[in-house]
Design a protein around this motif. Structure first.
Motif, PDB file in Angstrom:
ATOM      1  N   LEU A 264      -5.375   0.894  -9.421  1.00 30.85           N
ATOM      2  CA  LEU A 264      -4.304   0.223  -8.275  1.00 30.85           C
ATOM      3  C   LEU A 264      -5.288  -1.268  -7.966  1.00 30.85           C
ATOM      4  CD1 LEU A 264      -3.932   3.081  -8.361  1.00 30.85           C
ATOM      5  CD2 LEU A 264      -3.210   3.075  -6.192  1.00 30.85           C
ATOM      6  N   ARG A 265      -4.179  -2.161  -7.519  1.00 32.92           N
ATOM      7  CA  ARG A 265      -4.975  -3.278  -6.946  1.00 32.92           C
ATOM      8  C   ARG A 265      -4.158  -2.834  -5.563  1.00 32.92           C
ATOM      9  NH1 ARG A 265      -3.924  -9.537  -8.137  1.00 32.92           N
ATOM     10  NH2 ARG A 265      -5.254 -10.364  -6.236  1.00 32.92           N
ATOM     11  N   GLN A 266      -5.028  -3.569  -4.428  1.00 34.30           N
ATOM     12  CA  GLN A 266      -4.224  -3.320  -3.792  1.00 34.30           C
ATOM     13  C   GLN A 266      -4.670  -5.077  -3.293  1.00 34.30           C
ATOM     14  OE1 GLN A 266      -7.298  -0.660  -1.341  1.00 34.30           O
ATOM     15  NE2 GLN A 266      -8.535  -0.639  -3.262  1.00 34.30           N
ATOM     16  N   ARG A 267      -3.791  -5.203  -2.252  1.00 32.92           N
ATOM     17  CA  ARG A 267      -3.303  -6.037  -1.031  1.00 32.92           C
ATOM     18  C   ARG A 267      -3.308  -5.768  -0.142  1.00 32.92           C
ATOM     19  NH1 ARG A 267      -1.478 -10.843  -5.005  1.00 32.92           N
ATOM     20  NH2 ARG A 267      -0.677  -8.968  -7.049  1.00 32.92           N
ATOM     21  N   LEU A 268      -4.643  -6.754   0.733  1.00 34.12           N
ATOM     22  CA  LEU A 268      -4.410  -5.902   2.129  1.00 34.12           C
ATOM     23  C   LEU A 268      -4.807  -7.028   2.959  1.00 34.12           C
ATOM     24  CD1 LEU A 268      -7.171  -3.675   1.235  1.00 34.12           C
ATOM     25  CD2 LEU A 268      -4.571  -2.550   1.670  1.00 34.12           C
ATOM     26  N   ASP A 269      -3.776  -8.120   3.032  1.00 30.30           N
ATOM     27  CA  ASP A 269      -3.886  -9.233   3.381  1.00 30.30           C
ATOM     28  C   ASP A 269      -3.357  -9.057   5.030  1.00 30.30           C
ATOM     29  OD1 ASP A 269      -4.893 -11.916   2.508  1.00 30.30           O
ATOM     30  OD2 ASP A 269      -4.019 -10.596   0.698  1.00 30.30           O
ATOM     31  N   ASP A 270      -1.630  -8.381   4.383  1.00 25.94           N
ATOM     32  CA  ASP A 270      -0.716  -8.021   6.076  1.00 25.94           C
ATOM     33  C   ASP A 270      -1.704  -6.577   6.770  1.00 25.94           C
ATOM     34  OD1 ASP A 270       0.336 -10.009   5.270  1.00 25.94           O
ATOM     35  OD2 ASP A 270       2.438  -8.735   4.098  1.00 25.94           O
ATOM     36  N   ARG A 271      -1.696  -5.672   5.931  1.00 24.45           N
ATOM     37  CA  ARG A 271      -2.262  -4.646   6.565  1.00 24.45           C
ATOM     38  C   ARG A 271      -3.087  -4.729   7.700  1.00 24.45           C
ATOM     39  NH1 ARG A 271      -2.624   0.225   6.249  1.00 24.45           N
ATOM     40  NH2 ARG A 271      -4.468   1.307   6.407  1.00 24.45           N
ATOM     41  N   TYR A 272      -4.649  -6.472   7.290  1.00 29.37           N
ATOM     42  CA  TYR A 272      -5.131  -6.022   8.110  1.00 29.37           C
ATOM     43  C   TYR A 272      -5.011  -7.361   9.118  1.00 29.37           C
ATOM     44  CZ  TYR A 272      -9.341  -2.865   6.186  1.00 29.37           C
ATOM     45  OH  TYR A 272     -10.091  -2.062   6.126  1.00 29.37           O
ATOM     46  N   GLU A 273      -4.308  -8.590   9.018  1.00 34.04           N
ATOM     47  CA  GLU A 273      -3.482  -9.357   9.795  1.00 34.04           C
ATOM     48  C   GLU A 273      -2.628  -8.949  10.674  1.00 34.04           C
ATOM     49  OE1 GLU A 273      -3.808 -12.721   6.812  1.00 34.04           O
ATOM     50  OE2 GLU A 273      -5.801 -13.125   7.286  1.00 34.04           O
ATOM     51  N   GLU A 274      -1.367  -8.394  10.001  1.00 35.53           N
ATOM     52  CA  GLU A 274      -0.525  -7.893  10.950  1.00 35.53           C
ATOM     53  C   GLU A 274      -0.037  -6.712  11.879  1.00 35.53           C
ATOM     54  OE1 GLU A 274       2.358  -9.127   8.262  1.00 35.53           O
ATOM     55  OE2 GLU A 274       1.681 -11.150   7.710  1.00 35.53           O
ATOM     56  N   GLN A 275      -0.727  -6.068  11.671  1.00 39.95           N
ATOM     57  CA  GLN A 275      -1.113  -4.206  11.864  1.00 39.95           C
ATOM     58  C   GLN A 275      -2.005  -4.182  12.970  1.00 39.95           C
ATOM     59  OE1 GLN A 275      -0.778  -1.798   8.326  1.00 39.95           O
ATOM     60  NE2 GLN A 275       1.633  -1.798   8.514  1.00 39.95           N
ATOM     61  N   THR A 276      -1.269  -2.955  14.127  1.00 41.29           N
ATOM     62  CA  THR A 276      -2.629  -2.994  14.576  1.00 41.29           C
ATOM     63  C   THR A 276      -3.330  -1.142  14.209  1.00 41.29           C
ATOM     64  OG1 THR A 276      -0.792  -1.305  15.381  1.00 41.29           O
ATOM     65  CG2 THR A 276      -0.991  -3.413  16.757  1.00 41.29           C
ATOM     66  N   HIS A 277      -3.455  -0.855  14.238  1.00 34.98           N
ATOM     67  CA  HIS A 277      -4.732   0.158  14.434  1.00 34.98           C
ATOM     68  C   HIS A 277      -3.666   2.036  14.745  1.00 34.98           C
ATOM     69  CE1 HIS A 277      -8.167   3.772  13.631  1.00 34.98           C
ATOM     70  NE2 HIS A 277      -7.494   4.488  14.446  1.00 34.98           N
ATOM     71  N   GLU A 278      -3.245   1.632  15.062  1.00 33.85           N
ATOM     72  CA  GLU A 278      -1.494   2.411  15.398  1.00 33.85           C
ATOM     73  C   GLU A 278      -1.199   2.758  14.292  1.00 33.85           C
ATOM     74  OE1 GLU A 278      -3.085   1.059  18.213  1.00 33.85           O
ATOM     75  OE2 GLU A 278      -3.903   3.283  18.473  1.00 33.85           O
ATOM     76  N   GLU A 279      -0.637   1.683  13.580  1.00 32.66           N
ATOM     77  CA  GLU A 279      -0.121   1.284  13.284  1.00 32.66           C
ATOM     78  C   GLU A 279      -0.417   1.641  11.194  1.00 32.66           C
ATOM     79  OE1 GLU A 279       3.265  -2.492  14.104  1.00 32.66           O
ATOM     80  OE2 GLU A 279       1.044  -3.040  14.007  1.00 32.66           O
ATOM     81  N   ARG A 280      -1.861   1.505  11.258  1.00 30.23           N
ATOM     82  CA  ARG A 280      -2.055   1.461   9.980  1.00 30.23           C
ATOM     83  C   ARG A 280      -2.639   3.303  10.243  1.00 30.23           C
ATOM     84  NH1 ARG A 280      -5.399  -3.333  10.792  1.00 30.23           N
ATOM     85  NH2 ARG A 280      -7.012  -2.574  12.128  1.00 30.23           N
ATOM     86  N   VAL A 281      -2.431   3.754  11.115  1.00 29.84           N
ATOM     87  CA  VAL A 281      -3.282   5.296  10.949  1.00 29.84           C
ATOM     88  C   VAL A 281      -1.452   6.258  11.128  1.00 29.84           C
ATOM     89  CG1 VAL A 281      -3.485   7.199  12.516  1.00 29.84           C
ATOM     90  CG2 VAL A 281      -4.740   5.312  12.508  1.00 29.84           C
ATOM     91  N   MET A 282      -0.379   5.233  11.411  1.00 36.29           N
ATOM     92  CA  MET A 282       1.262   5.558  11.016  1.00 36.29           C
ATOM     93  C   MET A 282       1.152   5.856   9.436  1.00 36.29           C
ATOM     94  SD  MET A 282       3.554   4.599  13.514  1.00 36.29           S
ATOM     95  CE  MET A 282       3.443   3.960  15.139  1.00 36.29           C
TER      96      MET A 282
END
Ligand code: HEM
Length: 431
Positions: A264-282
């Motif tokens: 799998l290729r991962q694109r984590l830009d938005d995940r790290y730049e736009e999300q809070t820890h809570e959103e990532r946990v959700m």
């Protein structure tokens, strides 16, 4: 061996970089630095009957969760001629694998390895696999992916916490040196050709160290404590099938298992730049985890079980209330048998491979073991969460739907891992 102190740290860094590079100069860098730390050699008669028996031979964390070997290599192999393999092919591969068994202890400090065979390999024979063996050709498992299928004959998987041991074995197998750990190893290229060589790593510190890759923002957001690029731990003991459970229990391949390996290729830009820890946990676990504050940091607070079973029935109400659903929550709904046992044994590790190019991209090699490939397929489809897009417009096929926005399946292959006694180019009906 001691692993703290600046000297050891910089030595480890060189070794880790070397597995990713795999070149001759990288290897000699490894060898120079570890000559004084012997790698344990092996006793062929002391190897377990199952090639997938790893758990007893690797490290565990304080909660009893398996810690997979830090460095891993996948060699995808093809037979040179058409039709069934010859007796010479069998002799050659048998000698190579036996030599590997002598060279290394079956341990994370030596070398764990397993060889597996594809449906295309078994097609070389007139006879078919026994009735109970569920080994279909790989297929797309979501409406939004079109992977390249790995249909090579065989897959040799090598894993060790010692990058020097891993690289030496890899080079000997590919005919770049005569011996591994002081034992003469005939190259597997006497019988097979290496079609594709893939490398990876897993465990706290390594993803942070390799985060200079496409798909990860330049801000270097991957925490040092995270074993994976996404910032969380995975593979809690209670959320993994046991090795016994995934073992085929009758017929000539009793003691074996099936293995699906995706890249799998991962694109984590938005995940790290736009999300809070809570959103990532959700999105990783479920909205309920964020509401109850269950996950601190990378998730050590979860102990030996993510506790996801309590949140599976919330999928639709979470979609309505939070406009989001979790990855583990979706996958878990298909990952239990009728008695409540977990069906898949996931052994995924990170990579910066961009297969077929020299670019460094954040990617993931995802081997999963299960008794039947159809069990993997069911779980993977449950993870698509297509049904949840009908609950609310907020949850779309790849948005607010677990981690699907960030992962892109590029390859998939299905394999049968025979028991050790049939590991050398087996017929579909050995014995
Ligand atoms: C970059 C990709 C992925 C990451 C970072 C990731 C991470 C995680 C994490 C953190 C969990 C929760 C903890 C655990 O139980 O291990 C989890 C659960 C799970 N994931 Fe993934 N995952 C990824 C891709 C996949 C894929 C491709 C599948 C394919 C089927 C999958 C299947 C599962 C399953 C079955 C569970 C366990 C749910 C249960 O408790 O039954 N994951 N994953």
């Amino acid at each position: 061996m001691p692993l703290d102190g600046d000297t050891d740290r910089s030595r480890r860094e060189v070794l880790k970089a070397a597995v990713a590079l795999g070149g001759a100069s990288a290897l000699s860098a490894c060898l120079d630095r570890t000559a004084d730390e012997p790698v344990p050699t092996g006793d062929p008669s002391a190897k377990p009957a199952r090639q997938h028996a790893w758990r007893e031979y690797i490290r565990h964390d304080d909660h009893g969760n398996s810690q997979l070997p830090s460095h891993q290599i996948l060699l995808y192999l093809t037979l040179d001629a058409d039709g069934p393999p010859s007796a010479d092919d069998r002799d050659a591969l048998g000698e190579t694998l036996d030599a590997l068994d002598r060279a290394y202890a079956w341990s994370h400090e030596g070398l764990l390895h397993s060889i597996a065979y594809s449906p295309a390999y078994f097609e070389r024979f007139d006879e078919s696999l026994p009735e109970g063996i569920d080994l279909p050709e790989p297929t797309a498992l979501s409406p939004f992916e079109s992977p390249t299928f790995d249909r090579q004959d065989a897959l040799l998987h090598l894993a060790s916490d010692r990058p020097d041991a891993l690289l030496e074995a890899d080079r000997a197998l590919r005919g770049e040196r005569d011996a591994a750990n002081g034992v003469s190893v005939p190259p597997l290229t006497d019988a097979l050709t290496v079609d594709s060589r893939r490398t990876g790593f897993v465990g706290a510190g390594l993803p942070a160290q390799h985060q200079d890759a496409a798909g990860i923002p330049d801000s270097k957001p991957v925490p040092e404590a995270s074993p994976l690029f996404m910032g969380f731990k995975a593979g809690f003991r209670g959320n993994q099938a046991t090795e016994d459970y995934v073992t085929i229990d009758d017929g000539p391949f009793a003691g074996g298992t099936t293995k699906v390996v995706a890249n799998l290729r991962q694109r984590l830009d938005d995940r790290y730049e736009e999300q809070t820890h809570e959103e990532r946990v959700m999105e990783m676990f479920s909205p309920g985890y964020a509401a109850e504050g269950l996950v601190e940091g990378v998730g050590d607070t979860l102990g030996s079980d993510s506790g996801i079973d309590r949140f599976v029935d919330d999928l639709e109400s979470d979609a309505r209330e939070y406009g989001r659903v979790g990855h583990a929550q979706k996958a878990a709904r298909a990952n239990r048998d009728s008695a409540g046992n977990v069906r898949l044994l996931r052994r995924h590790f990170e990579s910066t491979d961009d297969i077929g190019s020299d670019q460094q991209v954040a990617s993931l090699h995802f081997p999963s073991l299960q008794r039947r490939v159809s069990e993997f397929e069911a779980v993977r489809r449950a993870m698509n969460g297509t049904d949840l897009t009908e609950v609310t417009p907020a949850v779309r096929q790849r948005v607010n739907n677990g981690i699907l926005e960030y992962i892109f399946v590029r390859r998939r292959g299905n394999f049968l891992v025979p028991p050790r006694r049939h590991r050398v180019l087996p017929t579909p009906r050995p014995e």
